[in-house]
Write a protein that holds these residues in place. Structure first.
Motif, PDB file in Angstrom:
ATOM      1  N   TRP A   1      38.291  42.812  45.674  1.00 46.11           N
ATOM      2  CA  TRP A   1      39.705  41.845  45.306  1.00 46.11           C
ATOM      3  C   TRP A   1      39.798  41.992  43.681  1.00 46.11           C
ATOM      4  CZ3 TRP A   1      38.497  35.846  45.888  1.00 46.11           C
ATOM      5  CH2 TRP A   1      39.557  35.155  45.431  1.00 46.11           C
TER       6      TRP A   1
ATOM      7  N   PHE B   1      42.788  44.069  47.884  1.00 46.03           N
ATOM      8  CA  PHE B   1      43.386  42.992  48.073  1.00 46.03           C
ATOM      9  C   PHE B   1      43.704  42.483  46.608  1.00 46.03           C
ATOM     10  CE2 PHE B   1      42.782  38.078  48.044  1.00 46.03           C
ATOM     11  CZ  PHE B   1      44.128  37.923  48.053  1.00 46.03           C
TER      12      PHE B   1
ATOM     13  N   THR C   1      47.523  43.566  50.523  1.00 49.47           N
ATOM     14  CA  THR C   1      46.186  44.202  50.846  1.00 49.47           C
ATOM     15  C   THR C   1      46.495  45.772  51.050  1.00 49.47           C
ATOM     16  OG1 THR C   1      46.464  43.831  53.114  1.00 49.47           O
ATOM     17  CG2 THR C   1      45.624  42.093  51.826  1.00 49.47           C
TER      18      THR C   1
END
Lengths: 517, 321
Positions: A27, A242, A495
């Motif tokens: 992330w 992401f 993503t």
């Protein structure tokens, strides 16, 4: 012979290595969380990240409706007392059992005078442990929004807090560090494995989670990448899976890449413009904006479509109401955006005798493309003959001026977080500034009728009646053109293509326990 | 000599005090830290309480004196944003910045010196003049731009090197190093290159100028007459004689690199001191900013003092000064 053996060995090794990396979600966020302690810094993003490790008694579901989490049910036993039944069989990451003692210790810590999170539970007065899995919470008055407030009050293990001398929140003024800043022990779907501030925070799956596991993530690596260009590059290169902050200007490019999926929506945050209602402007001249016609004229001068097209690249949602459609209390009847009409604006200004008055336009930097929005609005006002003076600065510089009331016209973005209810806006932005009300009422507007309806909605326990009251408050605000709503901000996550199911949340908080890779 | 040392150290302390003084003068214009610290729903009373607890109601002179008194006792306080000890925070970030700067310095020497020699001996040829000209590009391109171009080329298009972060790090006591793992070594290449580009041109131009002068010297002519091979002549005899100013420049530039690393670190998300400082500025985290500025000025002053001392050792005339 040798070469082929090495190759085969290499492939076998690779095959062995693959399952270990599958299930890792990288992330790339635009900033880091400041601490592992959820009671450290009143910041929605950090609370959202820490929600993966810590949980509250209740939480928001896929549709941002309240659902049970660590509590299974609740009832109002007297006007000022709520009783919560707690979930049984819940374990903390260190193996301790979850009981009512933990809830009490956590509420005490969150409401401590030195806790930055104290404002999140304004009505909280105290709590009583009834038995191991029942607790009663006292509030200062009838208060229907207690569950909303409790979504961000995460539950610590009382024994763990005690053993590590962390029963009170860390006070930066005191100069001593807190244990919870570096260590985590919640009940959530993931536990913190390691953390290097500003580099990487690693979460791993918690096998003993009480809830049904919908995700298939074994490991989350949270890496802050502050520079938007670097973040986009990392996503295109597949270095991250992401990002919750895909820059608006890069969306077409990201969408064009076969390796990347863009998730777009509109944020709950409504961008609006407010007016000073004081007798004088900053310049000392009389304030013409006390006249409804002047406020209406200023609204008619603004071309929302143009802002949407040119500044927001078509990604924002023009607004007529002061709250987003998802927020309880929203009334579709109020949500018709005002069409621009410069001629009528000029006529109204002439009628009110306020042609060409000068004022300061206070603008900060925390909303999406805020600078450009302000420039566009200022030039639209100039077109109808007004003389706005743009005062642009960082949020840290502008907020003190705003809260001191040293503004003529200002921008504001309000998402009603973490409460997710119109009451957040009506009580904090539009109510007369007194006590804990109207902290963001920078214009100094005050209306008895409005205050009465708003206060009544705070103690009305019947949901239908309460929402009608809130809609009534919003209607009064609209009739008085108290604030000019511009739009709901765009929200864009991106993503890599390998992620199958990634639910988008309009409060801009990713909930990775609902993600399938 | 001792008097000289005392004087230099005294100067160093004065410089740091001045830096901190100006820092505190400027902090007031960065905005209100309390607004950044509290929750949206905090009441005015809560805000005022926090402000007085942090001592923000005092004048800047009082705040400055309090900072100096505490700093003299080694107390820099807690970061308002991270709630961690400021010295620990900066200590954690220092190895990242230091490794980046060292690698950038090595790169600048390893690339800059040979290029300098080549452009000197090939003076007038098209390739030497071409190199010389293109070095202007190295000086004039802003480093954030260079960084982004490097990321686009080597990370996005070619996929050879990571475009952000520090890779895997190994902990050696309190020192974290990325140089012992393959991913750490790969991660340092682009930021170090981006940081060293300016330095490479600087070294190259300095070596070129020195070489041109030395190649005209008598001993070179004699050596050539004696039949010393050209390669040995350039790289052994001539180069050795022009390295002294390069060493001085490099030592002085390390301080600059640490300060400039701020931009490179932001572009590459390099978890160093500069990154920490940038965030502290955004959040008006005064303890971190004050400590960072003091530490960076300390590094500058120390490097300069060492250079001065080294000169004094070499040249006795300076000791009296």
């Amino acid at each position: 012979m040798h070469l082929s053996r090495i190759l085969v060995g290499g492939v076998a090794l690779l095959a062995l290595a693959m399952p270990a990396t599958a299930g890792t979600l990288k992330w790339g966020a635009s900033r880091d969380i400041s601490s592992l302690d959820p009671y450290s810094y009143g910041d929605s993003f950090a609370l959202g990240v820490l929600n993966h490790a810590y949980e509250g008694l209740v939480r928001y579901d896929r549709n941002l409706k309240i659902e049970p989490a660590l509590a299974t049910s609740w009832e109002i036993v007297s006007p000022t007392t709520w009783r919560f039944k707690l979930r049984e069989g819940v374990k903390f990451h260190n193996g301790a059992d979850f009981t009512a003692e933990d809830v009490q210790a956590s509420l005490k810590r969150a409401s401590d005078p030195k806790s930055p999170l104290r404002g999140n539970i304004p009505a909280y007065k105290g709590s009583r442990v009834i038995d191991a899995h029942t607790i009663e919470i006292d509030v200062s008055a009838h208060y229907p929004l207690l569950p909303n407030d409790l979504t961000t009050i995460y539950i610590f293990d009382a024994g763990w807090l005690k053993d590590n001398n962390a029963e009170a929140p860390t006070d930066v003024g005191s100069g001593s560090e807190g244990y919870a800043t570096y260590n985590e022990n919640g009940t959530g779907p993931f536990k913190v494995e390691s953390r290097q501030p500003d580099a990487k925070t690693v979460f791993t799956k918690f096998d003993g989670w009480w809830d049904k596991t919908e995700h298939n993530i074994d490991r989350i690596e949270l890496t802050p990448i502050a520079s938007p260009a670097t973040r986009v590059a990392a996503l295109l290169a597949g270095d991250i899976d992401f990002t919750d902050q895909a820059p608006v200007q890069d969306l077409p490019r990201l969408a064009a890449s076969p390796e990347v999926k863009v998730l777009e929506g509109t944020d709950l945050r409504t961008v609006m413009i407010g007016f000073s209602q004081r007798d004088q402007l900053l310049s000392g001249a009389a304030n013409p904006m006390k006249d409804l016609r002047v406020r209406q004229a200023m609204q008619l001068a603004i071309d929302l479509d143009l802002i949407n097209k040119k500044v927001m690249r078509g990604k924002s949602r023009n607004a007529g109401a002061l709250v987003a459609p998802q927020i309880p209390g929203y009334d579709a009847a109020l949500d018709t955006p005002v069409k621009a009409d410069p001629e009528k604006a000029k006529a109204l200004l002439k009628e009110a005798g306020a042609e060409g008055f000068e004022f300061e336009f206070n603008c900060a930097d925390s909303l999406v493309n805020e600078e450009q929005i302000c420039q566009a609005v200022a030039s639209m006002w100039s077109r109808v003959g007004l003389k706005p003076k743009l005062d642009q600065g960082t949020r840290a510089v502008q907020t003190p001026k705003r809260s001191a009331g040293k503004v003529d016209v200002y921008t504001l973005g309000w998402a009603t977080l973490p409460m997710l209810d119109t009451y957040s806006l009506t009580s904090q932005v539009l109510h007369t500034k007194e006590g804990s009300f109207g902290i963001f009422n920078w214009g100094g507007w005050s209306d008895k009728e409005f205050d009465k309806v708003t206060e009544a909605s705070a103690v009305e326990l019947d949901q239908t009646k309460r929402l009608a009251m809130e809609a009534q408050s919003l209607k009064i605000a609209k009739e008085h053109a108290l604030m000019i709503p511009l739009h709901q901000q765009p929200l864009a996550w991106a993503t890599t293509a390998k992620i199958k199911d990634f639910p988008l949340f309009s409060d801009n908080l990713p909930r990775l326990w609902l993600v399938k890779m | 000599m001792i008097a000289f040392l005392v004087k230099r150290v005294g100067n160093a302390i004065l410089v740091m005090l001045t830096v901190a003084f100006f820092a505190f003068l400027i902090f007031r214009f960065l905005g209100d830290p309390v607004e950044m610290m509290v929750n949206e729903s905090a009441t005015q009373v809560e805000r005022d309480e926090l402000r007085s607890r942090l001592g923000l109601n005092d004048g800047f002179l009082v705040q400055y004196l309090r900072f100096v008194t505490n700093a003299a006792q080694g107390q820099f306080g807690l970061s308002w944003r991270n709630q961690q000890n400021v010295i620990t925070l900066i200590g954690e970030r220092f190895p990242a910045t230091f490794e980046l700067v060292i690698i950038a310095t090595i790169l600048s020497l390893a690339i800059g010196i040979p290029l300098g020699v080549f452009t000197a001996i090939g003076r007038g040829r098209w390739w030497a003049e071409g190199l010389q000209f293109s070095s202007i590009v190295g000086v004039s391109l802003p480093s954030f731009f260079v960084g982004i171009i490097l990321i686009l080329a080597f990370s996005v298009s070619l996929g050879w090197l990571p475009g952000y972060g520090r890779g895997e790090v190994v902990q050696l006591g309190w020192w974290s190093t990325g140089l012992l793992t393959p991913s750490g070594r790969a991660a340092i290449v682009l930021p170090a290159l981006s940081l060293s580009l300016f330095q490479i041109t600087l070294v190259m131009r300095l070596v070129r100028a020195e070489m041109l002068e030395i190649l005209r010297a008598d001993f070179i002519k004699f050596a050539r007459a004696r039949g010393v091979k050209r390669r040995a002549l350039w790289f052994r005899h001539a180069l050795k004689n022009c390295l002294m100013p390069v060493v001085t420049l490099t030592a002085m530039q390390v301080g600059n690199l640490i300060a400039f690393a701020l931009v490179t670190e932001t572009v590459f998300q390099w978890p160093g001191m500069g990154m920490l400082f940038m965030q502290a500025v955004t959040f008006v985290d005064i303890p971190v900013m004050a400590a960072y500025l003091c530490i960076v000025s300390f590094i500058f002053v120390t490097l300069n003092t060492f250079v001065d001392i080294a000169y004094a050792v070499i040249d006795p005339r300076l000791r009296a000064a």
